[in-house]
Design an enzyme around this catalytic site. Structure first.
Site, PDB file in Angstrom:
ATOM      1  N   GLU A 157     -12.820  28.441  12.693  1.00 19.65           N
ATOM      2  CA  GLU A 157     -14.266  28.624  12.616  1.00 19.65           C
ATOM      3  C   GLU A 157     -14.651  29.951  13.263  1.00 19.65           C
ATOM      4  O   GLU A 157     -14.091  30.338  14.286  1.00 19.65           O
ATOM      5  CB  GLU A 157     -15.012  27.487  13.330  1.00 19.65           C
ATOM      6  CG  GLU A 157     -14.989  26.167  12.594  1.00 19.65           C
ATOM      7  CD  GLU A 157     -15.895  25.148  13.261  1.00 19.65           C
ATOM      8  OE1 GLU A 157     -16.286  25.379  14.420  1.00 19.65           O
ATOM      9  OE2 GLU A 157     -16.204  24.123  12.632  1.00 19.65           O
ATOM     10  N   THR A 191       2.324  31.785   1.108  1.00 13.42           N
ATOM     11  CA  THR A 191       1.290  32.763   1.446  1.00 13.42           C
ATOM     12  C   THR A 191       0.380  33.150   0.313  1.00 13.42           C
ATOM     13  O   THR A 191      -0.735  33.589   0.536  1.00 13.42           O
ATOM     14  CB  THR A 191       1.943  34.038   2.016  1.00 13.42           C
ATOM     15  OG1 THR A 191       0.940  34.907   2.512  1.00 13.42           O
ATOM     16  CG2 THR A 191       2.752  34.772   0.946  1.00 13.42           C
ATOM     17  N   ALA A 192       0.826  33.033  -0.942  1.00  8.81           N
ATOM     18  CA  ALA A 192      -0.006  33.542  -2.036  1.00  8.81           C
ATOM     19  C   ALA A 192       0.301  32.806  -3.325  1.00  8.81           C
ATOM     20  O   ALA A 192       1.387  32.257  -3.517  1.00  8.81           O
ATOM     21  CB  ALA A 192       0.231  35.039  -2.232  1.00  8.81           C
ATOM     22  N   ILE A 193      -0.698  32.810  -4.212  1.00  6.03           N
ATOM     23  CA  ILE A 193      -0.521  32.305  -5.567  1.00  6.03           C
ATOM     24  C   ILE A 193      -0.894  33.419  -6.522  1.00  6.03           C
ATOM     25  O   ILE A 193      -1.603  34.362  -6.167  1.00  6.03           O
ATOM     26  CB  ILE A 193      -1.389  31.052  -5.845  1.00  6.03           C
ATOM     27  CG1 ILE A 193      -2.869  31.349  -5.557  1.00  6.03           C
ATOM     28  CG2 ILE A 193      -0.898  29.875  -5.040  1.00  6.03           C
ATOM     29  CD1 ILE A 193      -3.793  30.202  -5.853  1.00  6.03           C
ATOM     30  N   HIS A 222      -4.342  35.493   7.383  1.00 10.89           N
ATOM     31  CA  HIS A 222      -5.636  35.384   6.706  1.00 10.89           C
ATOM     32  C   HIS A 222      -6.280  34.018   6.903  1.00 10.89           C
ATOM     33  O   HIS A 222      -7.484  33.860   6.678  1.00 10.89           O
ATOM     34  CB  HIS A 222      -5.502  35.715   5.211  1.00 10.89           C
ATOM     35  CG  HIS A 222      -4.833  34.673   4.384  1.00 10.89           C
ATOM     36  ND1 HIS A 222      -3.520  34.768   3.992  1.00 10.89           N
ATOM     37  CD2 HIS A 222      -5.288  33.498   3.859  1.00 10.89           C
ATOM     38  CE1 HIS A 222      -3.207  33.709   3.256  1.00 10.89           C
ATOM     39  NE2 HIS A 222      -4.254  32.930   3.163  1.00 10.89           N
ATOM     40  N   GLY A 248      11.992  57.352  10.429  1.00  8.91           N
ATOM     41  CA  GLY A 248      11.936  58.806  10.378  1.00  8.91           C
ATOM     42  C   GLY A 248      12.187  59.344   8.984  1.00  8.91           C
ATOM     43  O   GLY A 248      12.707  60.456   8.821  1.00  8.91           O
ATOM     44  N   ASN A 263      -2.839  25.675   0.849  1.00  9.96           N
ATOM     45  CA  ASN A 263      -1.402  25.658   1.108  1.00  9.96           C
ATOM     46  C   ASN A 263      -0.965  26.847   1.962  1.00  9.96           C
ATOM     47  O   ASN A 263       0.142  26.855   2.483  1.00  9.96           O
ATOM     48  CB  ASN A 263      -0.603  25.702  -0.198  1.00  9.96           C
ATOM     49  CG  ASN A 263      -0.333  24.326  -0.772  1.00  9.96           C
ATOM     50  OD1 ASN A 263      -0.895  23.953  -1.790  1.00  9.96           O
ATOM     51  ND2 ASN A 263       0.525  23.564  -0.110  1.00  9.96           N
ATOM     52  N   SER A 264      -1.807  27.864   2.043  1.00  4.10           N
ATOM     53  CA  SER A 264      -1.454  29.056   2.805  1.00  4.10           C
ATOM     54  C   SER A 264      -1.047  28.692   4.227  1.00  4.10           C
ATOM     55  O   SER A 264      -1.769  27.986   4.929  1.00  4.10           O
ATOM     56  CB  SER A 264      -2.633  30.037   2.844  1.00  4.10           C
ATOM     57  OG  SER A 264      -2.871  30.602   1.591  1.00  4.10           O
ATOM     58  N   ASP A 302       0.766  39.440   7.269  1.00  4.48           N
ATOM     59  CA  ASP A 302       0.030  38.200   6.995  1.00  4.48           C
ATOM     60  C   ASP A 302       0.688  37.013   7.688  1.00  4.48           C
ATOM     61  O   ASP A 302       0.842  35.943   7.107  1.00  4.48           O
ATOM     62  CB  ASP A 302      -0.100  37.933   5.496  1.00  4.48           C
ATOM     63  CG  ASP A 302      -1.185  36.898   5.192  1.00  4.48           C
ATOM     64  OD1 ASP A 302      -2.034  36.665   6.068  1.00  4.48           O
ATOM     65  OD2 ASP A 302      -1.163  36.316   4.092  1.00  4.48           O
TER      66      ASP A 302
END
Length: 431
Positions: A22, A194-196, A72, A235, A177-178, A102
């Protein structure tokens, strides 16, 4: 005979948690432009404060209450709660977070021990392996989906990430689900979902997870108490290998990381790496693209040696690269510019590899850079932005922040400013 994932789910599900974040945000009142009310409040109408909530998942990886989730999920949160599968809820605090990876590590403020999932070896994962994805999609409650590993070393998946190296799965992954776990058939965590990849925002059988070997390094950094995740300084800069480059260098296929530039005195130069060569493997593991190289070197860890296979003119040789922290070749000396100047409200610093890395700029960048611009300030109004390199002010070359402060101390009637933005020189004039 009955085939079932039930024993595996019972073994792991209690270590997958819901993460509630929140944050308090201020919104402008819709009556702010009402002329009648402005008679009483003037131009400073009171703003309304409201809570915004987000829901995600997490995985307990430490019996003392260490939880891994996505950055996120908790970004900007003022209050974070963790809900266990048995219904218990606990406050938690952020130990370490990194928006470029992330990833975030939380610490449950409750009585230990907690059930955990052991971290597996994501390098041993192969395409076709059976996996389970456990999380809380759409906030409906803990859900388990099954599938297989569809692909490895996927990149260009999430915009703005540090580098792309993801496990792809067809196990159904949806919003919520993240931060949840991707589990193998041994009950070990091999990735953080992490992502869809879909246009509608729902699962179309293409989901991505951050490999567990990167998660391990991130957790160790969190335990070190540094407050930030430090990447190894190479480098050198790299580019993808095209089919034309592969033919010119005698490679059998277009893969690897092409060395485009090398910093003098850096670890890459000390290892004998030269521009125009191609890094094809790290510690014997093939490198598919520059993002994969970054992943491999990051998981090796700072302070260790990595053996790189380097191809040049059809020949391959091995070199030893020492992984180091980026040296601060110039004190960053960050300052807030004030006074009657177009730069008022801008924060500037001296560029060096660590600051360039934080700003996601080339490690070879030099000079004085704008790191932040205060909203509503003169610098914001004239259009200055983070990552602008200040080259000159009223004909005075700017080599360090102290020089900029002196150059802006006067109040001339006319300002001539030269900056470098995304490799392009821009001259601006102000009265």
């Amino acid at each position: 005979m009955q085939m079932s994932f039930s024993p595996l789910v019972k073994q792991t599900a209690n270590a997958v948690v819901n993460v509630y974040a929140e944050k308090l945000v201020e919104s402008r009142s819709p009556l702010a432009d009402d002329p009648f009310l402005q008679q009483f409040f003037g131009q400073r109408m009171p703003n309304r404060s409201e809570k915004q909530s987000s829901l995600g998942s997490g995985v307990i990886v430490g019996a003392d209450g260490i939880v891994v989730t996505n950055n996120h999920v908790i970004e900007g949160a003022d209050d974070i709660k963790v809900a266990l599968a048995d219904g218990r809820e606990f406050e938690s605090k952020v130990v370490l977070k990194d928006d470029r990876l992330d990833l975030a590590v939380l610490k449950i403020e409750g009585t230990a021990p907690f059930q955990t999932i052991p971290l597996g070896d994501s390098d041993s994962v192969e395409v076709g392996d059976l996996v389970l994805a456990i999380g809380n999609p759409f906030g409906v409650g803990q859900t388990v989906t099954s599938g297989i590993v569809s692909a490895l070393a996927r990149n260009q998946v999430t915009p703005g990430s540090d580098f792309g190296f993801f496990i792809q799965t067809d196990a159904a992954i949806n919003p919520g689900n993240s931060g949840g776990g991707l589990i193998d058939m041994k009950g070990e965590l091999i990735g953080i979902n992490t992502a869809i990849f879909s246009r509608g925002g729902g699962s179309n059988g293409v989901g991505f997870a951050i490999p567990a070997n990167l998660v391990k390094v991130f957790i160790e950094s969190a335990k070190g108490g540094t407050g930030s995740f430090v990447r190894p300084f190479i480098g050198a800069s790299f580019e993808p290998v095209t089919s034309e480059v592969a033919d010119a260098l005698g490679l059998d296929r277009a893969r690897g990381a092409l060395v485009s530039s090398v910093i003098e005195g850096g670890p890459a130069e000390k290892a004998g790496i030269r521009p125009g060569e191609v890094v094809t493997a790290v510690n014997g593991i093939p490198v598919e693209h520059p993002d994969a190289l970054g992943y491999r070197l990051t998981t090796v860890g700072i302070g260790k040696d990595a053996r790189l296979s380097v191809a040049d003119n059809g020949k391959v040789r091995d070199v030893v690269l020492r992984l180091e922290r980026a040296p601060e070749t110039a004190p960053r000396d960050e300052r807030l510019i004030e006074g009657r100047t177009p730069f008022a409200g801008a924060v500037v610093g001296n560029l060096s590899p660590p600051l360039a890395d934080e700003l996601r700029m080339p490690a070879t960048s030099e000079g004085v850079v704008i790191t932040a611009v205060n909203r509503g300030s003169p610098a914001a109004r004239v259009g200055f932005a983070p990552k602008d390199i200040i080259l000159a002010v009223n004909g005075v070359p700017i080599d360090k922040t102290e020089t900029l402060v002196k150059a802006t101390a006067d109040d001339p009637a006319f300002w001539r400013v030269e900056i470098l933005r995304d490799g392009q020189r821009i001259r601006q004039f102000f009265r």
